[in-house]
Motif scaffolding. Structure first.
Motif, PDB file in Angstrom:
ATOM      1  N   ALA A   1      38.237  30.555  36.048  1.00 61.61           N
ATOM      2  CA  ALA A   1      38.518  30.846  34.643  1.00 61.61           C
ATOM      3  C   ALA A   1      39.475  32.014  34.519  1.00 61.61           C
ATOM      4  O   ALA A   1      40.238  32.090  33.560  1.00 61.61           O
TER       5      ALA A   1
ATOM      6  N   ALA B   1      33.281  32.154  37.934  1.00 58.52           N
ATOM      7  CA  ALA B   1      34.174  32.817  36.992  1.00 58.52           C
ATOM      8  C   ALA B   1      35.582  32.945  37.541  1.00 58.52           C
ATOM      9  O   ALA B   1      36.532  33.121  36.790  1.00 58.52           O
TER      10      ALA B   1
ATOM     11  N   GLU C   1      44.369  33.754  33.207  1.00 55.90           N
ATOM     12  CA  GLU C   1      44.550  34.981  32.447  1.00 55.90           C
ATOM     13  C   GLU C   1      45.293  36.012  33.286  1.00 55.90           C
ATOM     14  O   GLU C   1      45.455  35.871  34.482  1.00 55.90           O
TER      15      GLU C   1
ATOM     16  N   PHE D   1      30.390  33.870  22.845  1.00 57.86           N
ATOM     17  CA  PHE D   1      29.757  34.571  23.956  1.00 57.86           C
ATOM     18  C   PHE D   1      30.691  34.606  25.146  1.00 57.86           C
ATOM     19  O   PHE D   1      31.459  33.666  25.377  1.00 57.86           O
ATOM     20  N   GLU D   2      30.653  35.692  25.894  1.00 54.14           N
ATOM     21  CA  GLU D   2      31.438  35.801  27.118  1.00 54.14           C
ATOM     22  C   GLU D   2      30.606  36.476  28.198  1.00 54.14           C
ATOM     23  O   GLU D   2      29.693  37.240  27.915  1.00 54.14           O
ATOM     24  N   LEU D   3      30.956  36.154  29.423  1.00 54.41           N
ATOM     25  CA  LEU D   3      30.298  36.759  30.576  1.00 54.41           C
ATOM     26  C   LEU D   3      31.137  37.941  31.015  1.00 54.41           C
ATOM     27  O   LEU D   3      32.309  37.786  31.371  1.00 54.41           O
ATOM     28  N   ASN D   4      30.558  39.146  30.963  1.00 55.95           N
ATOM     29  CA  ASN D   4      31.288  40.357  31.299  1.00 55.95           C
ATOM     30  C   ASN D   4      31.193  40.577  32.800  1.00 55.95           C
ATOM     31  O   ASN D   4      30.122  40.829  33.339  1.00 55.95           O
TER      32      ASN D   4
ATOM     33  N   LYS E   1      36.478  39.154  31.494  1.00 60.44           N
ATOM     34  CA  LYS E   1      35.396  38.505  30.766  1.00 60.44           C
ATOM     35  C   LYS E   1      35.656  37.014  30.762  1.00 60.44           C
ATOM     36  O   LYS E   1      36.770  36.569  30.576  1.00 60.44           O
ATOM     37  N   VAL E   2      34.613  36.248  30.939  1.00 57.35           N
ATOM     38  CA  VAL E   2      34.729  34.785  30.949  1.00 57.35           C
ATOM     39  C   VAL E   2      34.125  34.268  29.659  1.00 57.35           C
ATOM     40  O   VAL E   2      32.940  34.486  29.399  1.00 57.35           O
ATOM     41  N   PRO E   3      34.933  33.570  28.830  1.00 57.84           N
ATOM     42  CA  PRO E   3      34.384  33.041  27.582  1.00 57.84           C
ATOM     43  C   PRO E   3      33.430  31.887  27.872  1.00 57.84           C
ATOM     44  O   PRO E   3      33.700  31.024  28.692  1.00 57.84           O
ATOM     45  N   LEU E   4      32.272  31.905  27.232  1.00 63.32           N
ATOM     46  CA  LEU E   4      31.276  30.857  27.422  1.00 63.32           C
ATOM     47  C   LEU E   4      31.197  29.931  26.227  1.00 63.32           C
ATOM     48  O   LEU E   4      30.497  28.937  26.257  1.00 63.32           O
TER      49      LEU E   4
END
Length: 153
Positions: free
Chosen positions: A21, A18, A25, A43-46, A36-39
């Motif tokens: 990514a 992450a 930002e 969906f995103e990885l918090n 948060k990483v957008p998947l």
């Protein structure tokens, strides 16, 4: 059950993946907030650690299992040996008590035989003494009859 080190490694890989990514930002605000990483697909990885309590608990449990596992295993093995030793001692004491009980029952049977012999001897002696007393009494009565003057009519 997955190995705790594998769980910790998976979390580290996700966090490492992450990082690129997040380079484009702005830096997220807050302590341990990695954003948060957008998947894709909404969906995103918090990676906001304070918001992800379940991840914290999972990492904590995995770490505790990894660090305390050998200590607990050794402690449980020692305790198992102690318990097995206690069980073996109890079995040995039970076997000894069983053999002592058998010896005591044998001694009791012998004592009962001796008591029966003594009681039989006592009964025999009583019968002989009673017969002797009756014989002596009859002999005494016969002697008294001989020595007594004839009765008058």
């Amino acid at each position: 059950m997955p190995h705790p080190a594998g769980t910790a490694a998976a979390v580290a890989v996700v966090a490492g993946a992450a990082a690129p990514a997040l380079a484009n930002e702005e830096a997220p605000e807050g302590f341990l907030n990695f954003g948060k990483v957008p998947l894709g697909g909404g969906f995103e990885l918090n990676l906001d650690i304070p918001e992800t309590g379940i991840v914290n608990i999972a990492v904590l449990i995995a770490g505790l299992l990894y660090l305390l596992g050998p200590l607990l295993s050794e402690s449980m093995a020692t305790r198992e040996k102690e318990i097995q030793g206690d069980i073996d001692d109890a079995i040995a004491k039970f076997n000894e008590a069983t053999s002592r009980l058998a010896e005591a029952e044998k001694a009791q049977a012998q004592a009962n035989e001796v008591i029966a012999e003594i009681n039989a001897s006592i009964d025999k002696d009583k019968a002989e003494f009673e017969a002797t007393l009756k014989a002596n009494m009859e002999a005494t009565l016969v002697r008294q009859d001989r020595t007594r003057p004839p009765s008058r009519p």
